[in-house]
Structure formats: structure tokens, C-alpha cells
Design an enzyme around this catalytic site. Sequence first.
Site, mmCIF file in Angstrom:
data_model
loop_
_atom_site.group_PDB
_atom_site.id
_atom_site.type_symbol
_atom_site.label_atom_id
_atom_site.label_comp_id
_atom_site.label_asym_id
_atom_site.label_seq_id
_atom_site.Cartn_x
_atom_site.Cartn_y
_atom_site.Cartn_z
ATOM 1 N N SER A 120 41.194 26.661 45.359
ATOM 2 C CA SER A 120 40.241 25.681 44.849
ATOM 3 C C SER A 120 40.124 24.499 45.826
ATOM 4 O O SER A 120 39.684 24.675 46.965
ATOM 5 C CB SER A 120 40.661 25.238 43.448
ATOM 6 O OG SER A 120 39.635 24.537 42.803
ATOM 7 N N ASP A 173 35.533 32.928 36.393
ATOM 8 C CA ASP A 173 35.927 31.555 36.710
ATOM 9 C C ASP A 173 34.883 30.599 36.142
ATOM 10 O O ASP A 173 33.706 30.667 36.497
ATOM 11 C CB ASP A 173 36.037 31.407 38.232
ATOM 12 C CG ASP A 173 36.690 30.115 38.659
ATOM 13 O OD1 ASP A 173 36.459 29.073 38.021
ATOM 14 O OD2 ASP A 173 37.420 30.147 39.676
ATOM 15 N N HIS A 228 40.248 31.083 36.856
ATOM 16 C CA HIS A 228 40.638 30.162 37.925
ATOM 17 C C HIS A 228 42.144 29.916 37.965
ATOM 18 O O HIS A 228 42.615 29.124 38.778
ATOM 19 C CB HIS A 228 39.910 28.819 37.702
ATOM 20 C CG HIS A 228 39.817 27.936 38.903
ATOM 21 N ND1 HIS A 228 39.044 28.235 40.003
ATOM 22 C CD2 HIS A 228 40.392 26.734 39.181
ATOM 23 C CE1 HIS A 228 39.130 27.266 40.893
ATOM 24 N NE2 HIS A 228 39.954 26.343 40.422
#
Length: 285
Positions: free
Chosen positions: A153, A229, A262
Site C-alpha cells: 500500500s 480490495d 487489503h
Amino acid sequence: MEQVSTNKAFGGAQGVYKHASAATGTEMTFSVFVPPHQPGTKLPVVWYLSGLTCTHANVTEKGEFRRICAELGLIFVAPDTSPRGPDLNGNAVPDDPAGAYDFGLGAGFYVDATQAPFDRHYKMWSYVTEELPTLIADNFPADMTRQSIMGHSMGGHGAITIALRNPGRYASVSAFAPIVAPGQVPWGEKALAGYLGEDRATWRRHDAVALIEDGARVADLLVDQGGADSFLTQELRPELLESACKTAGIDLTLNLREGYDHSYYFISTFMADHLRWHATRLIKD
């Protein structure tokens, strides 16, 4: 450097350490896994940069990397994601004024801030690319001629931009669900404006898609992205990286993993794939 803890795992040592950082003006904590090895052996290093809200502990506790690092002979280093308070003079480190999770503490975005009050401590670019590598080289059996970098991320953003701006330093770069174009998404716009100011031209040095458009290159790139996600369409936008790499002739392997989100359930599922990919580029017979 102070050892906070050490535990034997898969024949190697998982340590957590802290030190007074010249870059951030605070104490910084990081973790290092050193696999079993013969005395005097120097081992390749994989850097892992974590995402928003994380510390070194998230990947250390949930990443499931030790078994494969022990098998492949890889040192695994995980720094924190921002400075934290108090600083070395006892003062608080500034945070997001509203206490939001996507800026300030836990959200350093791997840049050197130029905007007050963040410019005093938020020097994560210098910390990750200069200060911490020196510390690792001086205290661990690390072969600094063989380094790779990866992240998740916000840390995927950090890993890719650091590799693009340091050609030749890293044998390989990979990412899980990276923020590939922070200059075009809300997380990145908030962070880059807050740390670097409103001149968007200065943001391009910390934007993977912009760096590629401006001529930066890596040989190849591995990205895994969860299809479920919740940040996929607004914040991550892997199609922008795919387009930039195609235009630039960069060999991008982009895996869309259906049903994965995620979280570290996603990351840990594909961690071994990434470490094996790095090992093929780090370990030469």
C-alpha cells in the site's frame, strides 16, 4: 542501537531494535530477521515497507516470511512507517490535526517533508535510504551489494519510488496493493500536499507513475493486487501503473487476485511468491 527483543525462529533470529535517529530526531524501531547461516557469511537483504497505520510489528507478526527467508537465506528488514513521539528533546511529534489515520503518525509516505511543522521529523526517505541501511550494514551480516525492496500500500508506493530513483541499488522491487499514482488519488494528494506543499511538480519525484513518465526505469516489477480490495478503484488504481509500464517498456507482472482484500491475509498468502521472485535476482550461482 538497543535490542528490544530476540526470538529464535526457523533456525534464525527475529530481532526488534530501536535507536536514536539523526534523520527523524526521534527514537525509531525496526525489526530484522537473520536466517541461519555459516559464520562469516554475508547475506542478501530484502527491505519491506509497511502501509498506513502500521509499525514494524504488522509484517513481523503477520507476514509469514520467516520460513521462506530461512530457506532462501534472506535477511528481512522492516522499519516503522513514521517518526513517533516524543522526539529526542521530549517534544511531541506533530500528527494530523484532525487525528486522521492517513496523515501524520503512522503515515510518513516515505518522503522528506519540507512543510512546517512536519519538516522537523518526517524524514522517512532519508531514514529508509540512508540512515537505516548504514545501521544494518554495521550491525548485521548483510551483503549491501545485494538488496531488494518491497512494500504494501503506502509502503508499495515507497518501495517502487525508491527503486525508480536509485537505479542499480536494488536487484528487484515488488509490491502488494501499492499506491501507484499518489498525485492522482485522495490519500496521496493529502499526504504530498501536507508534507511537500501545493506545487504538484515537486510531487512527481514521489509518484511511481509520474517517475516512469519522466524517464525513471527498473528492469522489471512484480505487483499483486486483491480483487476484493476496498481501496482498489479510488486509492490504488493499478491500471495507471500498467499503462505507464507498457508505454515505458518495463516488464510488469500484475497479478489480480480475485477475492483477496487489503489485509495481511492477502499479503501472507503471496509473501513466499514475492520472496522467491526476489531471491532469483539476488542469489546468483
